[in-house]
Scaffold this active site. Structure first.
Site, PDB file in Angstrom:
ATOM      1  N   LYS A  47     -14.431  -4.630  -0.509  1.00  0.00           N
ATOM      2  CA  LYS A  47     -15.395  -3.535  -0.429  1.00  0.00           C
ATOM      3  C   LYS A  47     -14.817  -2.205  -0.880  1.00  0.00           C
ATOM      4  CE  LYS A  47     -15.503  -3.922   4.462  1.00  0.00           C
ATOM      5  NZ  LYS A  47     -14.110  -3.781   4.919  1.00  0.00           N
ATOM      6  N   LYS A  95       0.814  -1.218   0.000  1.00  0.00           N
ATOM      7  CA  LYS A  95       0.000   0.000   0.000  1.00  0.00           C
ATOM      8  C   LYS A  95       0.844   1.263   0.000  1.00  0.00           C
ATOM      9  CE  LYS A  95      -4.282  -1.986   1.527  1.00  0.00           C
ATOM     10  NZ  LYS A  95      -5.356  -2.102   2.495  1.00  0.00           N
ATOM     11  N   LYS A 120      -9.448 -11.127  -5.007  1.00  0.00           N
ATOM     12  CA  LYS A 120     -10.562 -11.292  -4.068  1.00  0.00           C
ATOM     13  C   LYS A 120     -11.558 -10.144  -4.172  1.00  0.00           C
ATOM     14  CE  LYS A 120      -9.495  -9.108   0.316  1.00  0.00           C
ATOM     15  NZ  LYS A 120     -10.831  -8.575   0.581  1.00  0.00           N
TER      16      LYS A 120
HETATM   17  P1  ATP Z   1     -10.882  -3.517   2.067  1.00  0.00           P
HETATM   18  O1  ATP Z   1     -10.984  -3.557   0.584  1.00  0.00           O
HETATM   19  O2  ATP Z   1     -11.117  -2.148   2.631  1.00  0.00           O
HETATM   20  O3  ATP Z   1      -9.636  -4.165   2.618  1.00  0.00           O
HETATM   21  P2  ATP Z   1     -12.303  -5.965   2.589  1.00  0.00           P
HETATM   22  O4  ATP Z   1     -13.520  -6.306   1.791  1.00  0.00           O
HETATM   23  O5  ATP Z   1     -11.039  -6.673   2.272  1.00  0.00           O
HETATM   24  O6  ATP Z   1     -12.139  -4.394   2.576  1.00  0.00           O
HETATM   25  P3  ATP Z   1     -11.797  -6.125   5.433  1.00  0.00           P
HETATM   26  O7  ATP Z   1     -12.468  -5.161   6.361  1.00  0.00           O
HETATM   27  O8  ATP Z   1     -10.370  -5.907   5.058  1.00  0.00           O
HETATM   28  O9  ATP Z   1     -12.699  -6.229   4.098  1.00  0.00           O
HETATM   29  O10 ATP Z   1     -11.946  -7.591   6.023  1.00  0.00           O
HETATM   30  C1  ATP Z   1     -13.016  -7.958   6.860  1.00  0.00           C
HETATM   31  C2  ATP Z   1     -13.099  -9.463   6.946  1.00  0.00           C
HETATM   32  O11 ATP Z   1     -13.659  -9.973   5.731  1.00  0.00           O
HETATM   33  C3  ATP Z   1     -11.763 -10.177   7.141  1.00  0.00           C
HETATM   34  O12 ATP Z   1     -11.958 -11.241   8.063  1.00  0.00           O
HETATM   35  C4  ATP Z   1     -11.437 -10.705   5.770  1.00  0.00           C
HETATM   36  O13 ATP Z   1     -10.637 -11.869   5.823  1.00  0.00           O
HETATM   37  C5  ATP Z   1     -12.832 -11.014   5.216  1.00  0.00           C
HETATM   38  N1  ATP Z   1     -12.901 -10.907   3.759  1.00  0.00           N
HETATM   39  C6  ATP Z   1     -12.656  -9.800   3.032  1.00  0.00           C
HETATM   40  N2  ATP Z   1     -12.832 -10.028   1.720  1.00  0.00           N
HETATM   41  C7  ATP Z   1     -13.187 -11.340   1.609  1.00  0.00           C
HETATM   42  C8  ATP Z   1     -13.486 -12.188   0.509  1.00  0.00           C
HETATM   43  N3  ATP Z   1     -13.458 -11.750  -0.738  1.00  0.00           N
HETATM   44  N4  ATP Z   1     -13.819 -13.477   0.751  1.00  0.00           N
HETATM   45  C9  ATP Z   1     -13.859 -13.937   2.014  1.00  0.00           C
HETATM   46  N5  ATP Z   1     -13.569 -13.191   3.094  1.00  0.00           N
HETATM   47  C10 ATP Z   1     -13.245 -11.901   2.917  1.00  0.00           C
HETATM   48 MG    MG Z   2      -9.135  -6.141   3.336  1.00  0.00          MG
END
Ligand code: ATP
Ligand code: MG
Length: 326
Positions: free
Chosen positions: A195, A111, A192
């Site tokens: 959000k 990052k 993956k």
């Molecule tokens: P960002 O893009 O801001 O990192 P994110 O969607 O990756 O958002 P996080 O808040 O980083 O979400 O992660 C929250 C939880 O969701 C963590 O336990 C992470 O492992 C899980 N998670 C995130 N994306 C996925 C995915 N695509 N599939 C399964 N689990 C996920």
């Molecule tokens: Mg994340």
């Protein structure tokens, strides 16, 4: 009862990936662990956020957790920023973490390369995460593989502190969620679903309408075999949709293959879209009942109190050990 903890950053709307990979896991764990689930709003601040959007998302995340099935009677549910002891403990932990250790974190390296003008918070955020975990003596932290290194850092800091000042923290264990629960982006199934992804076409939000969900699934990237078979390496798009269906409909990958033998992608996608839309619609209906309820504030007040009490106790113990006490 062993304690388990998880948190989601309000950096975008909760996705189907978060639901399957994090929230649904916690719903299973709540039956056998003392469960803590929070909104990691301080973590969202490592990059600039729109304050009014952030504010509305924080409560919306909590309401969505509950709508998805997180049981307030079995979980301590709270907002990270409402507990001032968490950043206070984080600072004390920072002073027990070397710069080299923090800067070796893969996410920091990636990052900080993407944005040369990164904040110091981006460097220290894994230590804040260590504080999230260590203040309440969590035994288990379920995370995706992307967060494994950060939990290991928390373990190292805990062990170091314990060695230097005697037993202060429980050393947490990483729980890596099972294969098949890593949901991929629908447009680019090699990465993956996230959000904070800028192209919404690949991401299903838990707030999407049935029409949007259907359109996104129908347009999901697939290969051109037209055979419904689970093969993550050669057929990542179809395998991803199979994973989603399997979790949402509580059906095995084998059963899906059997069900769609000789059928094409169009029919398969339509089925997945229908099941996912119906599932999410039910959650959205529950969400509408919760989001403006008094019950939600009661849950948050209770969670804040419990979280603050635990963190205050841990902070005072640390201060005694460190000598920062009158
Ligand atoms: P960002 O893009 O801001 O990192 P994110 O969607 O990756 O958002 P996080 O808040 O980083 O979400 O992660 C929250 C939880 O969701 C963590 O336990 C992470 O492992 C899980 N998670 C995130 N994306 C996925 C995915 N695509 N599939 C399964 N689990 C996920
Ligand atoms: Mg994340």
């Amino acid at each position: 009862m062993a304690r388990i903890l998880t948190g989601l950053k309000p950096t975008g709307e909760i996705t189907l990936g978060n639901y399957i990979g994090a929230i649904k896991q916690m719903i299973t764990y709540q039956e056998k662990y003392d469960s803590f689930i929070f909104v990691a709003d301080l973590h969202a601040l490592t990059i600039p956020q729109d304050p009014s959007l952030l504010k509305s998302r924080i409560k919306s995340f909590i309401a969505m957790y509950i709508a998805c099935g997180i049981d307030p009677a079995k979980n301590t549910i709270y907002i990270q920023s409402e507990n001032p002891y968490i950043p206070a403990i984080s600072y004390l932990l920072e002073c027990h973490t070397s710069y080299g250790e923090a800067s070796r974190m893969i996410q920091f390296k990636e990052k900080s390369r993407q944005n040369r003008n990164f904040s110091v918070g981006l460097l220290t955020y894994p230590i804040l995460m260590a504080s999230d975990i260590l203040y309440c003596d969590a035994d288990f932290v379920p995370v995706g593989i992307d967060q494994k290194q950060h939990v290991e850092l928390a373990r190292n800091i805990a062990e170091r502190f314990n060695n230097r000042y005697e037993n202060t923290f429980v050393v947490p264990e990483v729980l890596i969620s099972e294969a098949g629960t890593k949901i991929k982006d629908l447009k680019d199934p090699t990465k993956k679903m996230s959000k904070s992804e800028s192209n919404p076409q690949g991401v299903i939000s838990m707030f999407d309408s049935p029409i949007d969900i259907t359109s996104k699934i129908m347009k999901a990237t697939t290969d051109s075999d037209n055979v419904i078979k689970f093969d993550e390496e050669n057929k990542p798009g179809i395998s991803n949709l199979m994973n989603i269906l399997s979790v949402i409909d509580n059906i095995s990958l084998n059963e899906i293959e059997e069900m769609f033998k000789g059928k094409g992608y169009g029919e398969f996608k339509k089925y997945v879209a229908l099941k996912v839309s119906n599932h999410i619609k039910k959650i959205q209906d529950r969400y509408e009942k919760i989001i403006n309820s008094k019950e939600l504030d009661d849950i948050l007040n209770k969670g804040r109190e419990k979280s603050i009490n635990l963190a205050k106790e841990k902070y005072q113990l640390m201060c005694e050990k460190l000598g920062t006490i009158r």
